[in-house]
Design a protein around this motif. Structure first.
Motif, PDB file in Angstrom:
ATOM      1  N   SER A 144     -13.394  -1.703   2.081  1.00  0.00           N
ATOM      2  CA  SER A 144     -12.351  -0.845   2.636  1.00  0.00           C
ATOM      3  C   SER A 144     -11.188  -0.687   1.665  1.00  0.00           C
ATOM      4  O   SER A 144     -10.657   0.416   1.473  1.00  0.00           O
ATOM      5  N   LEU A 145     -10.806  -1.793   1.021  1.00  0.00           N
ATOM      6  CA  LEU A 145      -9.721  -1.743   0.034  1.00  0.00           C
ATOM      7  C   LEU A 145     -10.111  -0.890  -1.169  1.00  0.00           C
ATOM      8  O   LEU A 145      -9.292  -0.143  -1.710  1.00  0.00           O
ATOM      9  N   ARG A 146     -11.357  -0.980  -1.582  1.00  0.00           N
ATOM     10  CA  ARG A 146     -11.804  -0.185  -2.727  1.00  0.00           C
ATOM     11  C   ARG A 146     -11.807   1.307  -2.400  1.00  0.00           C
ATOM     12  O   ARG A 146     -11.475   2.142  -3.245  1.00  0.00           O
ATOM     13  N   LEU A 150      -9.516   4.270  -4.251  1.00  0.00           N
ATOM     14  CA  LEU A 150     -10.069   5.512  -4.776  1.00  0.00           C
ATOM     15  C   LEU A 150      -9.372   6.728  -4.176  1.00  0.00           C
ATOM     16  O   LEU A 150      -9.061   7.704  -4.879  1.00  0.00           O
ATOM     17  N   GLU A 151      -9.077   6.657  -2.871  1.00  0.00           N
ATOM     18  CA  GLU A 151      -8.400   7.793  -2.202  1.00  0.00           C
ATOM     19  C   GLU A 151      -6.977   7.964  -2.728  1.00  0.00           C
ATOM     20  O   GLU A 151      -6.497   9.091  -2.882  1.00  0.00           O
ATOM     21  N   GLY A 155      -5.854  11.238  -4.784  1.00  0.00           N
ATOM     22  CA  GLY A 155      -4.936  12.051  -3.999  1.00  0.00           C
ATOM     23  C   GLY A 155      -5.481  12.485  -2.657  1.00  0.00           C
ATOM     24  O   GLY A 155      -4.928  13.376  -2.007  1.00  0.00           O
ATOM     25  N   ASP A 156      -6.568  11.872  -2.206  1.00  0.00           N
ATOM     26  CA  ASP A 156      -7.173  12.251  -0.932  1.00  0.00           C
ATOM     27  C   ASP A 156      -6.592  11.500   0.249  1.00  0.00           C
ATOM     28  O   ASP A 156      -7.018  11.682   1.381  1.00  0.00           O
ATOM     29  N   VAL A 161       0.290   9.767  -2.648  1.00  0.00           N
ATOM     30  CA  VAL A 161       1.386   8.862  -2.966  1.00  0.00           C
ATOM     31  C   VAL A 161       1.581   8.916  -4.468  1.00  0.00           C
ATOM     32  O   VAL A 161       0.619   8.834  -5.231  1.00  0.00           O
ATOM     33  N   PHE A 162       2.831   9.056  -4.903  1.00  0.00           N
ATOM     34  CA  PHE A 162       3.076   9.255  -6.328  1.00  0.00           C
ATOM     35  C   PHE A 162       4.134   8.283  -6.836  1.00  0.00           C
ATOM     36  O   PHE A 162       4.833   7.623  -6.058  1.00  0.00           O
TER      37      PHE A 162
END
Length: 289
Positions: A144-146, A150-151, A155-156, A161-162
């Protein structure tokens, strides 16, 4: 002609190397006056031997038996606690401030840290779980953390978040993932410990026991037979000293450029060429007018 030039060049290099090897270190000794003061001087050599030890501990993960089944990679079940010598050095030191006693065991100034293995943080019920079920929950959290990482990167994840927020989020995910992975693959800790030994060189004595070392306890006292001997060996070179006058009154002690090796058993830890007064020669000169 080229062969002759090459031969001359080789001889010149050899002479330069021999001259550098024969560089003399000397010290005036005895009782004499200097700048109106009475000086009592002697030439003695003290070696400073630094030994750096690594202490490695490994605690297997509580879910190690499920690592290959749930994560695809086998984990170690073997607990480890061992010492090894990482490096060593030796040098001549002036005015040593401390000498290691024969039965003195070094006290390492390093905190002992007990690592507690974390438990899954996202339990949704207070019931008791079997080890395999708990391991499955921990593995699901890793995946779940991985996915969340990746998201975030692509940017999915929502509106994205930037900047500093993204960096903080990724660091937190990395920290949590490591905690879960430690449950399977265990925790490894390496402490770096250093110790310095001051060894006075005895007159014409080529070997001296520095300390003892054990893979179980690290550096131990010289009286502890559980450790192997750390030995310093001095091999003097053949040197040419200046000729003095036997009727002279000015006394100088010339050091010998000796090969100094520190070894643990048959393994050489460090080797240096150092000036050793105890293997040198005393020369008398006439008092300059």
């Amino acid at each position: 002609m080229r062969i002759i030039k090459l031969f001359v060049a080789i001889v010149a290099i050899a002479l330069c190397v021999d001259a550098s090897a024969q560089q003399l270190v000397k010290k005036r000794v005895g009782i004499y006056k200097e700048n109106g003061n009475v000086v009592v001087a002697e030439a003695a050599t003290t070696l400073a031997i630094d030994i750096v030890v690594e202490h490695e501990t490994f605690t297997p993960g509580i879910y190690a038996r499920y690592a290959q089944k749930l994560l695809g990679t086998r984990a170690s079940f073997v607990e480890r606690d061992e010492y090894r010598i990482a490096s060593a050095d030796v040098a001549v030191i002036e005015n040593p401030i401390h000498f290691v006693k024969e039965d003195e065991k070094p006290q390492y100034d390093a905190p002992s840290v007990e690592c507690e293995l974390p438990l899954p943080i996202d339990r949704i019920s207070g019931g008791e779980l079997s080890p395999e079920h708990a391991a499955k929950e921990a593995a699901e959290q890793i995946f779940s953390l991985r996915r969340a990482r990746l998201e975030l990167i692509t940017g999915d994840f929502g509106d994205g978040v930037f900047g500093g927020g993204l960096e903080s989020a990724l660091k937190e995910i990395e920290r949590l993932e490591k905690e879960y992975l430690d449950l399977f693959y265990g925790t490894r800790k390496v402490e770096v410990l250093s110790e310095r030994f001051y060894v006075p060189v005895a007159e014409k004595q080529p070997t001296t026991i520095v300390t003892r070392f054990s893979t179980v306890n690290g550096i131990v006292a010289t009286s502890d037979m559980s450790g192997d001997i750390v030995l310093v060996t001095i091999t003097p070179s053949k040197m040419t000293y200046p000729l003095g006058d036997i009727k002279g009154t000015v006394e100088y002690r010339y050091a010998n450029n000796a090969d100094v090796a520190v070894a643990l058993g048959n393994d050489i830890l460090v080797r240096r060429v150092l000036p050793i007064y105890e293997f040198g020669r005393t020369v008398m000169f006439l008092q300059p007018r």
